[in-house]
Design a protein around this motif. Sequence first.
Motif, PDB file in Angstrom:
ATOM      1  N   HIS A  63      -5.695   1.494  -0.946  1.00 10.25           N
ATOM      2  CA  HIS A  63      -6.342   2.804  -0.799  1.00 10.25           C
ATOM      3  C   HIS A  63      -7.467   2.847   0.231  1.00 10.25           C
ATOM      4  O   HIS A  63      -7.585   3.803   0.976  1.00 10.25           O
ATOM      5  CB  HIS A  63      -6.869   3.284  -2.163  1.00 10.25           C
ATOM      6  N   ILE A 107       1.225  -0.417   0.196  1.00  3.48           N
ATOM      7  CA  ILE A 107       0.945   0.595  -0.819  1.00  3.48           C
ATOM      8  C   ILE A 107       1.651   0.169  -2.106  1.00  3.48           C
ATOM      9  O   ILE A 107       2.815  -0.233  -2.091  1.00  3.48           O
ATOM     10  CB  ILE A 107       1.440   1.985  -0.383  1.00  3.48           C
ATOM     11  N   HIS A 109       3.131   1.483  -4.481  1.00  2.00           N
ATOM     12  CA  HIS A 109       4.448   2.028  -4.835  1.00  2.00           C
ATOM     13  C   HIS A 109       5.532   1.685  -3.820  1.00  2.00           C
ATOM     14  O   HIS A 109       6.696   2.004  -4.010  1.00  2.00           O
ATOM     15  CB  HIS A 109       4.364   3.538  -5.029  1.00  2.00           C
ATOM     16  N   ASP A 128      -2.607   5.252 -11.007  1.00  2.00           N
ATOM     17  CA  ASP A 128      -2.285   6.043  -9.824  1.00  2.00           C
ATOM     18  C   ASP A 128      -1.176   7.028 -10.171  1.00  2.00           C
ATOM     19  O   ASP A 128      -0.157   6.635 -10.733  1.00  2.00           O
ATOM     20  CB  ASP A 128      -1.823   5.113  -8.698  1.00  2.00           C
ATOM     21  N   HIS A 130       1.059   8.581  -8.484  1.00  2.00           N
ATOM     22  CA  HIS A 130       2.379   8.467  -7.851  1.00  2.00           C
ATOM     23  C   HIS A 130       3.207   7.296  -8.361  1.00  2.00           C
ATOM     24  O   HIS A 130       4.224   6.928  -7.761  1.00  2.00           O
ATOM     25  CB  HIS A 130       2.232   8.447  -6.327  1.00  2.00           C
ATOM     26  N   SER A 346       2.502   6.826   4.041  1.00  2.00           N
ATOM     27  CA  SER A 346       2.262   7.090   2.621  1.00  2.00           C
ATOM     28  C   SER A 346       3.372   6.571   1.726  1.00  2.00           C
ATOM     29  O   SER A 346       4.438   6.174   2.193  1.00  2.00           O
ATOM     30  CB  SER A 346       2.037   8.577   2.313  1.00  2.00           C
ATOM     31  N   CYS A 347       3.105   6.611   0.413  1.00  2.00           N
ATOM     32  CA  CYS A 347       4.092   6.140  -0.561  1.00  2.00           C
ATOM     33  C   CYS A 347       5.245   7.116  -0.690  1.00  2.00           C
ATOM     34  O   CYS A 347       6.256   6.802  -1.308  1.00  2.00           O
ATOM     35  CB  CYS A 347       3.433   5.892  -1.916  1.00  2.00           C
ATOM     36  N   CYS A 407      -2.777   3.167   2.558  1.00  2.93           N
ATOM     37  CA  CYS A 407      -2.700   4.600   2.240  1.00  2.93           C
ATOM     38  C   CYS A 407      -3.225   5.452   3.391  1.00  2.93           C
ATOM     39  O   CYS A 407      -2.755   6.567   3.626  1.00  2.93           O
ATOM     40  CB  CYS A 407      -3.500   4.900   0.986  1.00  2.93           C
ATOM     41  N   CYS A 410      -3.422   9.457   4.099  1.00  2.00           N
ATOM     42  CA  CYS A 410      -2.902  10.193   2.950  1.00  2.00           C
ATOM     43  C   CYS A 410      -4.060  10.674   2.095  1.00  2.00           C
ATOM     44  O   CYS A 410      -4.018  11.777   1.573  1.00  2.00           O
ATOM     45  CB  CYS A 410      -1.960   9.337   2.124  1.00  2.00           C
ATOM     46  N   LEU A 411      -5.085   9.838   1.950  1.00  2.00           N
ATOM     47  CA  LEU A 411      -6.267  10.285   1.210  1.00  2.00           C
ATOM     48  C   LEU A 411      -7.583   9.984   1.917  1.00  2.00           C
ATOM     49  O   LEU A 411      -8.630  10.344   1.402  1.00  2.00           O
ATOM     50  CB  LEU A 411      -6.275   9.754  -0.231  1.00  2.00           C
ATOM     51  N   ASN A 429       1.949  13.517   0.488  1.00  2.00           N
ATOM     52  CA  ASN A 429       2.383  14.339  -0.640  1.00  2.00           C
ATOM     53  C   ASN A 429       1.403  15.419  -1.062  1.00  2.00           C
ATOM     54  O   ASN A 429       1.721  16.249  -1.900  1.00  2.00           O
ATOM     55  CB  ASN A 429       2.665  13.407  -1.821  1.00  2.00           C
ATOM     56  N   ARG A 435      -8.198  16.745   1.400  1.00  2.16           N
ATOM     57  CA  ARG A 435      -7.472  15.520   1.059  1.00  2.16           C
ATOM     58  C   ARG A 435      -7.492  14.503   2.203  1.00  2.16           C
ATOM     59  O   ARG A 435      -7.646  13.316   2.011  1.00  2.16           O
ATOM     60  CB  ARG A 435      -6.021  15.878   0.692  1.00  2.16           C
TER      61      ARG A 435
HETATM   62  S1  SF4 Z   1      -0.435   9.152  -2.656  1.00  3.99           S
HETATM   63 FE1  SF4 Z   1      -1.417   8.373  -0.832  1.00  3.99          FE
HETATM   64  S2  SF4 Z   1      -3.278   7.464  -1.635  1.00  3.99           S
HETATM   65 FE2  SF4 Z   1      -1.914   7.664  -3.376  1.00  3.99          FE
HETATM   66  S3  SF4 Z   1      -0.796   5.729  -3.479  1.00  3.99           S
HETATM   67 FE3  SF4 Z   1       0.419   7.127  -2.224  1.00  3.99          FE
HETATM   68  S4  SF4 Z   1      -0.192   6.663  -0.140  1.00  3.99           S
HETATM   69 FE4  SF4 Z   1      -1.771   5.836  -1.463  1.00  3.99          FE
END
Ligand code: SF4
Lengths: 468, 201
Positions: A63, A107, A109, A128, A130, A346-347, A407, A410-411, A429, A435
């Motif tokens: 992250h 990441i 995931h 998390d 996701h 991203s995931c 990540c 993405c955040l 996402n 964000r």
């Molecule tokens: S949504 Fe974004 S911040 Fe959350 S695990 Fe997936 S890539 Fe990382």
Amino acid sequence: MSTPRTLFEKVWDSHVVVDSDPALLYVDLHLVHEVTSPQAFAGLTASGRTVRRPDLTVATVDHGIPTTGRSLGIRDPLSKKQVDALIQNCRDHGITMFGIDDPRQGIVHVVGPEQGLTEPGLLIVCGDSHTSTHGAFGALAFGIGTTEVEHVLATQTIWQARPQTMAVEVEGTLPWGVAAKDLILGIIAQIGVSGGTRHVIEYRGQAIRDLSMEQRMTICNMSIEGGARAGMIAPDETTTRYVEGRPFAPKGADWDAAVAAWESLATDPGASFDKVEVLDAGALVPHVSWGVNPAQTVPVTGHVPSPDSYSDPQQREAAVRALEYMALRPGTAIADINIDHVFLGSCTNGRIEDLRAAAKVVEGRKVDDRVSAVVVPGSMQVKAQAEAEGLSDIFERAGFSWRDAGCSSCLAMNPDVIPSGDRCASTSNRNYEGRQGRGARTHLVSPAMAAAAAVSGHFVDVREWQLS
Amino acid sequence: MKPVRTITGTMVPLDRADVDTDQIIPQQFLKRIERDGYGDFLFYNWAHTDDGTPSSDFIINRPDRRGAKVLVAGPNFGCGSSREHAPWAIQQWGFDAVITPSAADIFRNNSSFTGLLIVELAAEAVGRLMDLAADPAAVVTIDLETQTVAADGIEEHFDFDPTAKVRLLQGLDGIGVTMTHDDVIASHEASRPSWLPTSVG
Ligand code: SF4
């Protein structure tokens, strides 16, 4: 004959330790990352407890870590402290960790499936939301909070109220140029951002069976954007082919036993769901989000909607605020929206197939002068594979920045923050306010659509491009 | 966790749908490794201008709202990220409860462990409380034992997860309770198939 059961019910039933509501469930795999775990480990230490099953726990950093200049270390002192805490906690408790220098880092995931730790029928949790991604394998996987992380570390179990079941039946075939991302955005547009609350979704139907594992992960990943507790897809040959031979996957006689067990997981004929939604994949088109939640999307051929098109006053009010934040006017053609940034990663969309789809669009073309474009692979394994396939060369020649895994934007907890007021076409996402950075304006799209936008400087319908 | 029984106090109305946890506490404040220190960052981006000064027009910054105990919110409150920092920030600002037509699953769950009381009422009842909350001095009482909400002219019953209720009323340590089931956990553990994956290769 026993009562027909759904995939969810079978996985749930086989994990019940205490049969009450909420039930106590056994956790097969606990994934851990640096942001939601330090307080959990601290709590454990403060109460003199230990990790019950370090061998069912695995950690990675994702992250807050930088995607450039890693040899220089983590410069943000707070992010560094978080990563150092995870290193120390994993060392103290004997937990396997894919650290910042590990070729398996990525990441959380992306890493679980890639390493063969994510398998059908498992119960998987992670601090998390996701975590729903892992449901693509027919696992029951959901996000938990930090107090629950501590609970799972200490007991390897979790209390859960039994969710309701929801079937999303996707018939037909996805048209050419329409991605799994467009399908899940279409599903969310149909059920709404809270349509799945208190439910576990099973994605079913021909269009789902036709998807690759990575596409299925994109679908299950965004179940949480529809409010669902989890998303699941029944394992089949596509699933076993993906898992076989991965580092932590069963081998030899274990493999045969595992596959036999996985074959019995699919929903029985005649089993019923509490809710059913039906969708025609053939009617889908590439989507672009215009607002600040993942249900606020329109076809790329469409226009920014007017708040008056919402009958619900609260949704109308939300649309007014979203347009203001996004600096968009109703009636603007999506294709007329210029962008400043492209984030590929991203995931949701940071796997090898996502990078291939984007590279295909980018090959032989240049990123528009006004656009700053980055590719952040979902894991260092994805990065290595993309380099071996020559994808990184395609991206770099086109003017993309090629990064290390995490990540990232993405955040925007790491330095990859989108500046205030800038507009970003993103394969992630969440298009929530702030964000990707305070004041940043996010448009969610598929990898191919993001790549086409990078080249054009505005959104374009990637179906119109002649691609080999 | 401190026991939660009755909450009496003034309200803050936040009449927005789908307030996600990124709004409740933005990502840049998730870098702490402690459980405290989040209260000042509640709704940070809404509550502050670009240069970081508090926006006097955002409701939680108004002096007459300081000391409020109950946040009255729109539907699907707390959606998105699983960050437990969200209930932490809400409580550390000073709220003890959130009244909403619906809370997102993970947020509701997290709050049941941190001691933030999540009361889900029919949208119409939340609407009346929202109207009442326009008056910064209007007081509401929430009684978890009887599962009731009472305010001027309003008396509502709410549903609540019975296990979370016991935990909150008694301020129990969840892990301690689970450990009393250690024998069944161990026997389940012993019956797991040997081919299941472990992270030690
Ligand atoms: S949504 Fe974004 S911040 Fe959350 S695990 Fe997936 S890539 Fe990382």
